[in-house]
Design an enzyme around this catalytic site. Structure first.
Site, short mmCIF file in Angstrom:
data_model
loop_
_atom_site.label_atom_id
_atom_site.label_comp_id
_atom_site.label_asym_id
_atom_site.label_seq_id
_atom_site.Cartn_x
_atom_site.Cartn_y
_atom_site.Cartn_z
N GLY A 106 0.85 -1.19 0.00
CA GLY A 106 0.00 0.00 0.00
C GLY A 106 0.89 1.24 0.00
O GLY A 106 2.05 1.19 -0.39
N ARG A 107 0.31 2.33 0.49
CA ARG A 107 1.05 3.61 0.46
C ARG A 107 2.37 3.53 1.21
O ARG A 107 3.41 4.01 0.75
CB ARG A 107 0.19 4.73 1.05
CG ARG A 107 -0.94 5.14 0.13
CD ARG A 107 -1.94 6.00 0.87
NE ARG A 107 -2.74 5.15 1.75
CZ ARG A 107 -4.06 5.24 1.87
NH1 ARG A 107 -4.73 6.13 1.19
NH2 ARG A 107 -4.72 4.44 2.67
N ILE A 108 2.35 2.90 2.40
CA ILE A 108 3.57 2.87 3.22
C ILE A 108 4.59 1.90 2.59
O ILE A 108 5.79 2.21 2.51
CB ILE A 108 3.25 2.48 4.68
CG1 ILE A 108 2.32 3.53 5.29
CG2 ILE A 108 4.53 2.35 5.51
CD1 ILE A 108 1.74 3.15 6.65
N ARG A 128 -1.90 -8.33 -2.11
CA ARG A 128 -3.14 -8.95 -2.57
C ARG A 128 -3.30 -8.78 -4.07
O ARG A 128 -3.68 -9.67 -4.79
CB ARG A 128 -4.35 -8.30 -1.88
CG ARG A 128 -4.72 -8.94 -0.56
CD ARG A 128 -5.84 -8.19 0.07
NE ARG A 128 -5.50 -6.77 0.23
CZ ARG A 128 -6.16 -5.93 1.01
NH1 ARG A 128 -7.21 -6.34 1.67
NH2 ARG A 128 -5.80 -4.67 1.11
N ALA A 139 3.60 -3.45 10.83
CA ALA A 139 2.20 -3.49 10.39
C ALA A 139 1.26 -3.62 11.58
O ALA A 139 0.70 -2.62 12.05
CB ALA A 139 2.03 -4.64 9.41
N ARG A 140 1.07 -4.82 12.06
CA ARG A 140 0.21 -5.07 13.21
C ARG A 140 0.69 -6.32 13.92
O ARG A 140 1.19 -7.26 13.28
CB ARG A 140 -1.24 -5.31 12.78
CG ARG A 140 -2.07 -4.08 12.58
CD ARG A 140 -2.35 -3.33 13.90
NE ARG A 140 -3.15 -2.15 13.66
CZ ARG A 140 -2.68 -0.93 13.38
NH1 ARG A 140 -1.38 -0.72 13.28
NH2 ARG A 140 -3.50 0.09 13.22
N GLU A 186 -0.33 -6.55 22.24
CA GLU A 186 0.31 -5.36 22.82
C GLU A 186 -0.70 -4.55 23.65
O GLU A 186 -1.90 -4.60 23.35
CB GLU A 186 0.93 -4.49 21.70
CG GLU A 186 -0.08 -3.92 20.73
CD GLU A 186 0.59 -3.15 19.57
OE1 GLU A 186 1.48 -3.71 18.91
OE2 GLU A 186 0.19 -1.99 19.37
N HIS A 228 5.28 0.54 19.33
CA HIS A 228 4.28 1.00 18.35
C HIS A 228 4.40 2.52 18.13
O HIS A 228 3.43 3.27 18.37
CB HIS A 228 2.86 0.61 18.81
CG HIS A 228 1.88 0.53 17.66
ND1 HIS A 228 0.84 -0.36 17.63
CD2 HIS A 228 1.80 1.24 16.50
CE1 HIS A 228 0.14 -0.18 16.51
NE2 HIS A 228 0.72 0.78 15.82
C1 GLV Z 1 -0.67 2.82 13.44
O1 GLV Z 1 -0.39 1.70 13.68
C2 GLV Z 1 -1.67 3.20 12.50
O2 GLV Z 1 -2.40 2.32 11.99
O3 GLV Z 1 -1.78 4.39 12.23
#
Ligand code: GLV
Length: 330
Positions: A156-158, A179, A239-240, A269, A287
């Protein structure tokens, strides 16, 4: 008309809260810890809107208990804390904060990659502990970053901003898995080549995770995937939590199945898997990938703008759903 009542779930910049207070009746809570069971619902009862972070779970049970709620504005680009179909069905607008954090978060991904591959945190601990007595040819020798192959999962953008840094700044060969494949013009701008996930894991010198979380990508990186990676490789997760099996990663790091990792996000977390806390070859951060003062302020302003626009009937700037009509609250 009575002003909308909104709940700010975590402390934000006072100037943003003050701006919101010019438009809405603002309620705030400075918690300092995760929510206890049922606690968030109590605060949201009677509220028309909420400003949340990824730490507030908005699900069907909460929505049913908060019939006045019309909008939840996340101060995050990721919104896996939202049950989007439940919000849509309940007539609740969700919004997020895309774009304003893209470059800042990409910087941090790169910082974690460099810190982990070049063993910066290990070096700092070594120096502070007073172990540095002489120059040694192999002292904390790590893995090369420039000129190597970076594998990005989630483009994606990041992911694209990281690819540009890697290709243009560090002369890296960038491969990615996503994807869907990017348009050829975007691929060219990022100098990135689409590959299958297995090829990416087998051939990349460093792997960066930048994909949004959903149950479909839970433990995308587990023991089997770590076993595919090069033993000299670095894994970075900005990411997560939950995309990586943290227990399996700690084992792989300890056993030297991969060389290093940089993690900004964790399963469950703010708790961190205890095994990660004791392996030396991982850089751990709480985070903070989007955490520069300017970017966090822009995120807070965008979340506030979404709430203000919504209650002024203008529609939010960065919606994540198109809610069905919600019956008026009693
Ligand atoms: C940080 O984790 C966000 O989704 O902005």
């Amino acid at each position: 008309m009575t002003p909308a009542r909104i709940f700010i779930a975590r402390a934000i910049f006072p100037e943003v809260a003050q701006r919101l207070a010019q438009h809405c009746e603002v309620h705030q809570h400075s918690l300092g810890r995760p929510w206890a069971e049922g606690e968030l619902v109590q605060h949201l009862q009677g509220m028309d809107g909420a400003l949340t972070t990824g730490a507030e779970r908005i699900d069907a049970a909460l929505l049913a208990a908060c019939p006045r709620l019309r909008i939840v504005a996340n101060m995050a680009v990721g919104y896996n804390n939202f049950d989007v179909p439940a919000m849509t069905a309940a007539g609740v607008q969700g919004t997020n904060t895309p774009d304003v954090l893209t470059e800042t978060t990409a910087d941090f991904g790169f910082a974690l990659l460099l810190a982990a591959a070049r063993r910066m945190a290990e070096g700092e601990r070594y120096l502070r502990a007073g172990h540095w007595k002489e120059w040694r040819y192999d002292l904390l020798a790590g893995a090369e970053v420039h000129g190597t192959r970076l594998g990005i999962i989630g483009m994606g953008r990041i992911g694209q901003a990281i690819a540009r840094r890697a290709a243009h700044g560090f002369g890296m060969e960038v491969v990615y898995h996503n994807r869907s494949r990017l348009e050829p013009a975007l691929e060219a701008a990022c100098r990135a080549r689409y590959v299958g996930k297995e090829e990416l894991l087998r051939t990349a010198d460093h792997v960066m995770l930048v994909l949004p979380y959903s149950s479909a990508v839970h433990h995308t990186i587990g023991a089997a995937e770590l076993a595919l990676m090069k033993t000299t490789a670095t894994l970075v997760n900005i990411a997560r939590g939950g995309i990586v099996d943290d227990a399996a990663l700690a084992q792989a790091l300890r056993a030297g199945r991969i060389a290093a990792a940089g993690l900004d996000v964790f399963e469950g977390e703010p708790a961190v898997h205890p095994d990660l806390l004791t392996v030396p070859n991982v850089v751990l951060t709480p985070h903070i990938a989007s955490a520069t003062v300017r970017t966090r302020l822009a995120m807070a302003q965008l979340a506030a703008d979404n709430l203000i626009a919504f209650f002024e009937g203008r529609g939010p700037l960065t919606p994540v759903n198109t809610p069905l009509p919600r019956p008026p609250a009693e």
